[in-house]
Design a protein around this motif. Structure first.
Motif, mmCIF file in Angstrom:
data_model
loop_
_atom_site.group_PDB
_atom_site.id
_atom_site.type_symbol
_atom_site.label_atom_id
_atom_site.label_comp_id
_atom_site.label_asym_id
_atom_site.label_seq_id
_atom_site.Cartn_x
_atom_site.Cartn_y
_atom_site.Cartn_z
ATOM 1 N N VAL A 17 0.840 -1.204 0.000
ATOM 2 C CA VAL A 17 0.000 0.000 0.000
ATOM 3 C C VAL A 17 0.877 1.257 0.000
ATOM 4 O O VAL A 17 0.633 2.198 -0.756
ATOM 5 N N LEU A 18 1.910 1.260 0.815
ATOM 6 C CA LEU A 18 2.820 2.414 0.852
ATOM 7 C C LEU A 18 3.580 2.572 -0.462
ATOM 8 O O LEU A 18 3.814 3.694 -0.923
ATOM 9 N N ILE A 20 2.507 1.678 -3.473
ATOM 10 C CA ILE A 20 1.555 2.219 -4.451
ATOM 11 C C ILE A 20 1.445 3.728 -4.286
ATOM 12 O O ILE A 20 1.408 4.472 -5.258
ATOM 13 N N ARG A 21 1.434 4.168 -3.040
ATOM 14 C CA ARG A 21 1.324 5.613 -2.755
ATOM 15 C C ARG A 21 2.657 6.345 -2.909
ATOM 16 O O ARG A 21 2.731 7.530 -2.645
ATOM 17 N N GLN A 22 3.688 5.593 -3.295
ATOM 18 C CA GLN A 22 5.029 6.134 -3.496
ATOM 19 C C GLN A 22 5.586 6.778 -2.223
ATOM 20 O O GLN A 22 6.267 7.795 -2.255
ATOM 21 N N GLN A 23 5.281 6.144 -1.103
ATOM 22 C CA GLN A 23 5.769 6.598 0.182
ATOM 23 C C GLN A 23 7.077 5.890 0.511
ATOM 24 O O GLN A 23 7.140 4.658 0.497
ATOM 25 N N CYS A 26 7.599 2.696 2.645
ATOM 26 C CA CYS A 26 7.309 1.336 2.183
ATOM 27 C C CYS A 26 8.521 0.441 2.388
ATOM 28 O O CYS A 26 8.384 -0.744 2.697
ATOM 29 N N GLY A 173 -1.386 -0.717 -8.322
ATOM 30 C CA GLY A 173 -0.129 0.023 -8.403
ATOM 31 C C GLY A 173 0.206 0.417 -9.822
ATOM 32 O O GLY A 173 0.614 1.558 -10.082
ATOM 33 N N GLU A 176 -2.131 3.269 -10.779
ATOM 34 C CA GLU A 176 -1.799 4.510 -10.076
ATOM 35 C C GLU A 176 -0.491 5.112 -10.565
ATOM 36 O O GLU A 176 -0.378 6.327 -10.720
ATOM 37 N N TRP A 177 0.502 4.288 -10.788
ATOM 38 C CA TRP A 177 1.786 4.809 -11.257
ATOM 39 C C TRP A 177 1.661 5.345 -12.680
ATOM 40 O O TRP A 177 2.295 6.330 -13.021
ATOM 41 N N SER A 180 0.191 8.687 -12.328
ATOM 42 C CA SER A 180 1.225 9.584 -11.822
ATOM 43 C C SER A 180 2.153 10.044 -12.954
ATOM 44 O O SER A 180 2.570 11.209 -13.004
#
Length: 184
Positions: A17-18, A20-23, A26, A173, A176-177, A180
């Protein structure tokens, strides 16, 4: 020790999850989860998967370093054409062809070919993810479905479910990417 697998699964979900959010965090979750999976896979008779977890810990450190704001990896995902992926795919094939017979010879694995292929493809996909290549998510969809079958065959139902969940999250992912990339 029976709690190790469910804890590793939960932290592994947090990792995806992190990611995917590009955190950047992760990579911390990934390192912790994979450290726990070393024990899980050794107990299940999957030594290459256990060794892979050691590599994942190292790749988590690498991901943490290169995802820093001033790191060498771009802040946004980038695409990698198939021509750039082919040498990586060939390397996965060569490494699989080299390790599977060794696992057979030493009777070290319950599923030598599947374990070898899943291990080396995972190394390649993790490296691609750390480099923020959007196609890494497509690799993960295929790898995670295959590994889910392997883990289910070894009696690791929670881990198999996690990997099927990883496959679904990998599709998210990828989407979402790609969004982005389009927004950049």
């Amino acid at each position: 020790m029976a709690l190790i697998e469910p804890v590793a699964v939960a932290i592994g979900l947090a990792y995806i999850v992190l990611a995917i959010r590009q955190q950047r965090a992760c990579w911390i979750a990934g390192g912790i989860s994979t450290a726990l999976f070393i024990v899980v896979f050794m107990r299940a008779g999957l030594p290459l998967q256990a060794a892979l977890q050691v590599a994942y810990v190292a790749l988590s450190v690498y991901g943490w370093v290169v995802w820093r704001p001033d790191g060498e990896v771009p802040a946004r995902p980038r695409s990698w054409p198939l021509s750039r992926q082919m040498p990586l795919l060939a390397g996965v094939g060569v490494a699989t062809a080299a390790t599977a017979p060794l696992l057979v010879a030493f009777e070290a694995s319950a599923a030598p070919l599947a374990e070898s292929l899943g291990t080396w493809a995972s190394v390649a996909a993790t490296w691609m993810l750390a480099r923020r290549r959007v196609e890494a998510w497509l690799w993960w969809i295929v790898i995670d479905v295959g590994l889910a079958g392997l883990f289910l065959s070894r009696g690791l139902a929670p881990t198999a479910a996690l990997y099927l969940g990883f496959a679904v999250l990998a599709a998210v992912g990828w989407r979402e990417w790609r969004r982005s990339m389009a927004a950049a």
